[in-house]
Motif scaffolding. Structure first.
Motif, short mmCIF file in Angstrom:
data_model
loop_
_atom_site.label_atom_id
_atom_site.label_comp_id
_atom_site.label_asym_id
_atom_site.label_seq_id
_atom_site.Cartn_x
_atom_site.Cartn_y
_atom_site.Cartn_z
N GLY A 55 32.05 13.13 -45.24
CA GLY A 55 33.09 12.36 -44.57
C GLY A 55 33.00 10.88 -44.89
N VAL A 56 31.79 10.32 -44.85
CA VAL A 56 31.62 8.89 -45.10
C VAL A 56 32.00 8.56 -46.54
N GLY A 57 31.53 9.38 -47.49
CA GLY A 57 31.87 9.13 -48.89
C GLY A 57 33.35 9.21 -49.16
N LEU A 58 34.03 10.17 -48.53
CA LEU A 58 35.45 10.33 -48.77
C LEU A 58 36.25 9.17 -48.19
N ILE A 59 35.90 8.74 -47.00
CA ILE A 59 36.67 7.63 -46.41
C ILE A 59 36.42 6.34 -47.19
N ARG A 60 35.23 6.18 -47.76
CA ARG A 60 34.96 5.00 -48.60
C ARG A 60 35.79 5.03 -49.87
N LEU A 61 35.94 6.23 -50.46
CA LEU A 61 36.78 6.33 -51.66
C LEU A 61 38.23 6.02 -51.33
N LEU A 62 38.69 6.49 -50.18
CA LEU A 62 40.09 6.28 -49.82
C LEU A 62 40.39 4.84 -49.42
N THR A 63 39.39 4.12 -48.99
CA THR A 63 39.61 2.72 -48.56
C THR A 63 39.02 1.72 -49.55
N GLY A 64 38.38 2.21 -50.62
CA GLY A 64 37.75 1.33 -51.58
C GLY A 64 38.69 0.95 -52.72
N THR A 73 40.45 14.57 -57.29
CA THR A 73 41.33 15.35 -58.16
C THR A 73 42.07 16.42 -57.35
N GLY A 74 43.12 16.93 -57.96
CA GLY A 74 43.83 18.06 -57.37
C GLY A 74 45.16 17.69 -56.75
N VAL A 75 45.47 16.41 -56.60
CA VAL A 75 46.76 15.98 -56.04
C VAL A 75 47.31 14.85 -56.92
N GLY A 76 48.60 14.63 -56.78
CA GLY A 76 49.24 13.60 -57.57
C GLY A 76 49.02 12.20 -57.03
N PRO A 77 49.37 11.19 -57.82
CA PRO A 77 49.14 9.79 -57.41
C PRO A 77 49.93 9.39 -56.16
N GLU A 78 51.13 9.94 -55.99
CA GLU A 78 51.92 9.57 -54.81
C GLU A 78 51.24 10.05 -53.53
N ARG A 79 50.71 11.26 -53.56
CA ARG A 79 50.03 11.76 -52.37
C ARG A 79 48.75 10.96 -52.11
N LEU A 80 48.04 10.61 -53.18
CA LEU A 80 46.84 9.79 -53.00
C LEU A 80 47.17 8.44 -52.37
N CYS A 81 48.29 7.87 -52.78
CA CYS A 81 48.70 6.59 -52.18
C CYS A 81 48.99 6.77 -50.70
N GLY A 82 49.61 7.91 -50.35
CA GLY A 82 49.86 8.17 -48.93
C GLY A 82 48.57 8.30 -48.15
N TYR A 83 47.59 8.97 -48.74
CA TYR A 83 46.29 9.09 -48.07
C TYR A 83 45.65 7.71 -47.88
N ARG A 84 45.77 6.87 -48.89
CA ARG A 84 45.16 5.54 -48.78
C ARG A 84 45.82 4.72 -47.67
N ARG A 85 47.14 4.83 -47.56
CA ARG A 85 47.83 4.09 -46.50
C ARG A 85 47.39 4.59 -45.13
N ARG A 86 47.29 5.90 -44.98
CA ARG A 86 46.85 6.45 -43.70
C ARG A 86 45.42 6.03 -43.39
N ALA A 87 44.56 6.07 -44.41
CA ALA A 87 43.16 5.70 -44.19
C ALA A 87 43.03 4.24 -43.78
N LEU A 89 45.11 2.59 -42.02
CA LEU A 89 45.61 2.41 -40.65
C LEU A 89 44.74 3.13 -39.62
N ALA A 90 43.89 4.04 -40.06
CA ALA A 90 43.10 4.83 -39.12
C ALA A 90 42.11 3.95 -38.35
N ASP A 91 42.00 4.21 -37.07
CA ASP A 91 41.06 3.47 -36.20
C ASP A 91 40.28 4.51 -35.39
N PRO A 92 39.22 5.07 -35.95
CA PRO A 92 38.53 6.17 -35.27
C PRO A 92 37.91 5.76 -33.93
N ARG A 93 37.45 4.53 -33.82
CA ARG A 93 36.86 4.10 -32.54
C ARG A 93 37.91 4.10 -31.43
#
Length: 411
Positions: A55-64, A73-87, A89-93
């Motif tokens: 989990g920590v490694g993945l969230i770092r990749l998405l916000t780095g 890998t496995g998804v297109g660039p547009e979906r990855l951009c969507g994941y990055r925008r969501r990441a 904005l996420a506020d887990p605390r």
């Protein structure tokens, strides 16, 4: 002896760098809580990433830096951009604080409360589960059965779901369903009315009352049992989330009972997912002419088991010795006669006297055998004698006759 001994003072050595500690459990909880804002339930590519990076490694990749995104890998660039925008904005605390404010918590794979049977979903297993309620989910899931079915159910279906769930709860089983209208709601109410355990798996945040008409029911479930889901606080359901929610119900429980379902019912998705996971699938039959039972009947034509009450469900999902009571019609006095006596009894015609010779001929046996059987039947109240003739008695032998027949060793 060491080669360094006797060579005088040695120059100071550079200390070896200590390995960087891995992320602690608190960081993993935060990362996975954040990812419930990023990934939709059941996204298998997300599950692969979690398996590879944690989990920590993945969230770092998405916000780095964006240049490091090539590892995902496995998804297109547009979906990855969507994941990055969501990441971003996420506020887990904030989400964890909101859950705690409503009496909730967040449980991740590897935690003591995590039900390991959910790991059978592979890369589609939940990132984590948001819970509301005091019981321990892992303990409850060990003895749990899903009861699902149609939203627009018939009164028969609602009665069967409520009775079935009540019987399961009385015997110490946790009833799991989806808190929807119809069969789901009837199953939850049946368990609650029996003072038993029930858990609702939602396709929205556990702090969202959906459907609104079940706000009171969800409050009772949270107070007496558990409300759980994959989505963070405040999340609202969508049609696809309902379908994906069903895989959690199937994996979490020992077996799934479908009470009423049309051919395209979502509850059939739960049943088929349960079959694919190696769980028991059961169905409650309905009228052959009812469209709301057509899907159940189709399941029963396959690998599903037919059940009609809680005892039959427990016989399938429980341990050795949890057998349902044997069911049969009432035992009549005639059932307790041995075959030779029955043959003589059947040789007597109705409504008239016959002599021993006639009975012997009709029964295809000898005279001594017939006389002995006729006196046995007379003592049991089946026949009566008038002079040299015998005839069937006009009264039906009662319970006392059954006792005498048993005592005399009748079949």
């Amino acid at each position: 002896m060491s080669a360094a001994k006797g060579l005088g003072p040695q120059p100071d050595r550079e200390p070896e760098p200590e390995p960087e500690p891995g992320p602690g459990p608190e960081l993993e909880v935060l990362a996975r809580a954040a990812l419930t804002r990023v990934l939709e339930p059941g996204e298998e590519h997300g599950g692969r990433w979690l398996r590879a990076f944690g989990g920590v490694g993945l969230i770092r990749l998405l916000t780095g830096p964006e240049k490091e995104m090539g590892a995902l890998t496995g998804v297109g660039p547009e979906r990855l951009c969507g994941y990055r925008r969501r990441a971003a904005l996420a506020d887990p605390r904030r989400d964890l604080a909101a859950a705690a404010a409503s009496g909730g918590r967040f449980v991740c794979p590897g935690a003591a409360e995590w039900p390991t049977q959910l790991d059978d979903l592979g890369d589609a297993r939940p990132i984590g589960l948001w819970l509301r309620g005091r019981p321990n989910l892992r303990t409850w899931a060990l003895r749990s059965v899903a009861v699902v079915g149609a939203r627009a159910c018939t009164p028969y279906g609602a009665h069967m779901a409520q009775t079935l769930a009540g019987g399961l709860a009385e015997r110490g089983w946790v009833v799991v369903s989806g808190a929807a209208y119809g069969i789901d709601g009837a199953a939850h109410r049946g368990a609650l009315a029996s003072g038993g355990a029930t858990a609702a798996v939602l396709a929205c945040g556990v702090d969202v009352d959906y459907p609104r008409g079940h706000a009171g029911l969800l409050g009772r479930i949270a107070g007496q049992g558990l409300v759980l889901g994959e989505l963070p606080p405040g999340s609202h359901p969508t049609p696809s989330r309902f379908v994906l929610r069903n895989r959690v119900i199937a994996a979490l429980t020992r077996g799934t009972v479908v009470v009423e379902a049309a051919h395209r019912s979502g509850s059939l998705v739960t049943a088929r997912r349960a079959q694919a996971l190696g769980r028991l699938t059961m169905g409650v039959p309905g009228p052959a002419t009812s469209g709301l039972s057509a899907g159940v009947h189709e399941l029963l034509r396959g690998e599903a088991q037919l059940v009609t009450d809680a005892a039959e469900v427990i016989e399938l999902v429980g341990g050795m010795g949890d057998l349902a009571p044997e069911r049969r019609g009432p035992v009549l006095a005639r059932d307790l006669l041995d075959p030779a006596t029955v043959r003589v009894l059947e040789a007597l015609p109705a409504g008239r006297l016959v002599n021993v010779d006639e009975v012997t001929l009709a029964a295809a046996t000898d005279t001594d055998e017939v006389i002995g059987r006729l006196y046995e039947l007379h003592s049991l109240g089946f026949v009566e004698r008038q002079g040299d003739g015998w005839q069937l008695t006009t009264r039906t032998p009662g319970p006392g006759t059954q006792t005498r027949a048993t005592r005399r060793g009748g079949g």
